[in-house]
Scaffold this active site. Structure first.
Site, PDB file in Angstrom:
ATOM      1  N   LYS A  53       0.861  -1.175   0.083  1.00  0.00           N
ATOM      2  CA  LYS A  53      -0.072   0.075  -0.044  1.00  0.00           C
ATOM      3  C   LYS A  53       0.844   1.375   0.116  1.00  0.00           C
ATOM      4  O   LYS A  53       0.435   2.432  -0.573  1.00  0.00           O
ATOM      5  CB  LYS A  53      -0.898   0.038   1.372  1.00  0.00           C
ATOM      6  CG  LYS A  53      -2.105  -0.875   0.797  1.00  0.00           C
ATOM      7  CD  LYS A  53      -3.293   0.125   0.539  1.00  0.00           C
ATOM      8  CE  LYS A  53      -4.368  -0.641  -0.173  1.00  0.00           C
ATOM      9  NZ  LYS A  53      -5.403   0.298  -0.604  1.00  0.00           N
TER      10      LYS A  53
ATOM     11  N   ASP B  43      -7.844  -0.031   6.672  1.00  0.00           N
ATOM     12  CA  ASP B  43      -7.979  -1.417   7.168  1.00  0.00           C
ATOM     13  C   ASP B  43      -6.599  -1.786   8.174  1.00  0.00           C
ATOM     14  O   ASP B  43      -6.698  -2.669   8.910  1.00  0.00           O
ATOM     15  CB  ASP B  43      -8.098  -2.579   6.428  1.00  0.00           C
ATOM     16  CG  ASP B  43      -6.996  -2.638   5.316  1.00  0.00           C
ATOM     17  OD1 ASP B  43      -6.129  -3.123   5.635  1.00  0.00           O
ATOM     18  OD2 ASP B  43      -7.130  -1.698   4.254  1.00  0.00           O
TER      19      ASP B  43
HETATM   20  C1  LIG Z   1      -3.557  -6.213   1.666  1.00  0.00           C
HETATM   21  C2  LIG Z   1      -4.445  -5.623   0.794  1.00  0.00           C
HETATM   22  N1  LIG Z   1      -4.598  -6.081  -0.287  1.00  0.00           N
HETATM   23  C3  LIG Z   1      -5.840  -5.591  -1.221  1.00  0.00           C
HETATM   24  C4  LIG Z   1      -6.230  -4.643  -0.924  1.00  0.00           C
HETATM   25  C5  LIG Z   1      -7.355  -3.952  -1.962  1.00  0.00           C
HETATM   26  O1  LIG Z   1      -6.955  -2.744  -2.406  1.00  0.00           O
HETATM   27  P1  LIG Z   1      -8.142  -1.712  -2.986  1.00  0.00           P
HETATM   28  O2  LIG Z   1      -9.002  -1.370  -2.009  1.00  0.00           O
HETATM   29  O3  LIG Z   1      -7.609  -0.695  -3.714  1.00  0.00           O
HETATM   30  O4  LIG Z   1      -9.288  -2.468  -3.881  1.00  0.00           O
HETATM   31  C6  LIG Z   1      -5.928  -3.758   0.271  1.00  0.00           C
HETATM   32  C7  LIG Z   1      -6.654  -2.527   0.582  1.00  0.00           C
HETATM   33  O5  LIG Z   1      -6.363  -1.977   1.612  1.00  0.00           O
HETATM   34  C8  LIG Z   1      -5.122  -4.392   1.104  1.00  0.00           C
HETATM   35  O6  LIG Z   1      -4.802  -3.880   2.207  1.00  0.00           O
END
Ligand SMILES: Cc1ncc(COP(=O)(O)O)c(C=O)c1O
Length: 403
Positions: free
Chosen positions: A82, A129
């Protein structure tokens, strides 16, 4: 019939009007643009690429040609991808303030006293999150700014603590993700703070686009590493910014029809429900959205991500907790000479779905719809490591969510 996966074929797939609409957005993810993002990231003195693993023994075992997993647990020492988005967006924000082009700036230059003076006593605010907020908090600390990070109800204490460890003010609210986003946006208005949010809404478009562009460095590392294009890419979605950005770039880079599959948890499956509705308009889901896949617990799609994903996603899958847990266990227990991958709940979900649809006869139709066969080369991005260590061990060591 097992209930581990629910899937829907995207009736909007490759419709001319969607491709036309998607084309404009693809312009924001061209190779030139992605090179510019990568250049900026590389100016951080400790920058390192994350590994991409070729799991040959597992591919042989599951009857496909290749399984590639990009392991984002190594990103900036923050255990998730992220930060790529947060730091690029903050870089762009400061460049704009200085009336300079990001192409001329380095990460180190952003720390200079004259930049700090221009920035003043600035505070970045965000909802998370865990992973996005940790990246924003990290960037704020590195640049000598403040960060205020708000988390939805039910967030893991460990993820909260990781954000506090970056020097940010952080708290867990009593609201769900989307409500918390609205709350932080109001707080920002009231206090003159700068929202660094990874999703978009009317009137708040520039920063989320920069965040999406920031993610593309990982896609660039993938294409630089792979000798040939994958046939299938399984991507996880919360608000869809990550998947949208990766699809936009890969689609242009390879210039051929890759099969994109979108993965979400049952508890927060706004893309699945939107594809299911089949009207071309997205729908939102609400409620508590409690899932171990905390990074994916979002009920409202990013509108520009939706425009990309509705044009290029072939199949959308909504999965149970068990599927993600199995993915974590399989990736954490390699076969033969394959590398071990510590994949967290949101990171392992796409692989878990693939594993389930290959190994469970109930999903034979899905396997056929996706044309998965011994020639298939499948790409996954493990977007996080064990960002909640206690839950990781409960799942991988103690078999939680095995049923
Ligand atoms: C570990 C992880 N994977 C995938 C995502 C998904 O990203 P997006 O919200 O842009 O779809 C998040 C989002 O916070 C994440 O923390």
């Amino acid at each position: 019939m097992s209930e581990n996966l629910r899937w829907v074929y995207n009736r909007q797939y490759h419709l001319q009007e969607n491709l036309e609409q998607g084309k404009d957005i693809l312009q924001k993810f061209t190779v030139e643009q992605v090179n510019c993002v990568e250049r900026f990231h590389h100016t951080y003195e400790n920058f390192e690429k994350t590994p991409i693993h070729d799991l040959d023994a597992l591919a042989l075992h599951l009857g496909v040609s290749k399984i590639f997993v990009k392991d984002e647990s190594y990103r900036f020492g923050l255990n998730a991808f992220k930060v790529l988005g947060g730091i690029y967006a903050i870089g762009k924000y400061i460049a704009k303030l200085l009336d300079q082009n990001i192409d001329e700036l380095s990460f180190e230059q952003l720390k200079l006293p004259e930049v700090k003076e221009k920035l003043g006593d600035c505070t970045f605010i965000s909802t998370t999150d865990g992973n996005h907020g940790r990246g924003v908090a990290w960037a704020a600390r590195e640049l000598g700014c403040k960060a205020r990070i708000y988390m939805p109800a039910g967030s893991a204490e460990e993820r909260l603590q990781n954000i506090k460890n970056e020097g940010a003010y952080a708290e867990i609210t009593s609201m769900n993700y989307d409500e918390t986003v609205r709350y932080t946006s109001q707080l920002a208005k009231d206090n003159g703070w700068i929202v660094i949010q990874d999703t978009m809404w009317e009137g708040y478009e520039e920063i989320p686009l920069w965040i999406m562009q920031g993610y593309t460095t990982l896609a660039k590392e993938i294409v630089d590493h792979l000798q040939e294009a994958p046939t299938h890419v399984f991507l996880q979605a919360g608000v869809g910014s990550f998947a949208g950005a990766i699809v936009a770039f890969l689609q242009q880079y390879y210039g051929q029809q890759l099969t994109f599959v979108l993965i979400e948890p049952d508890a927060a499956n706004c893309f699945y429900e939107s594809f299911n509705r089949g009207t071309g308009q997205f729908v939102t889901v609400g409620g508590e959205m409690q899932t171990i896949m905390a990074g994916l617990a979002c009920g409202e799609p990013n509108p520009i991500a939706w425009d990309i994903l509705k044009a290029y996603t072939k199949v959308s899958i909504s999965c149970s907790e068990k599927v993600a847990a199995t993915g974590m266990r399989v990736l954490g227990n390699p076969l033969g000479a394959d590398n071990r991958i510590v994949a967290g709940e949101s990171g392992a979900a796409p692989f878990g779905c693939f594993y389930e649809l290959i190994t469970n006869e109930d999903y034979y139709d899905l396997k056929v719809a996706l044309q998965l066969n011994p020639k298939s080369k499948i790409l996954f991005v493990s977007t996080e490591g064990d960002t909640d260590v206690e839950n990781y061990r409960n799942i991988v060591w103690h078999g939680k969510y095995a049923k």
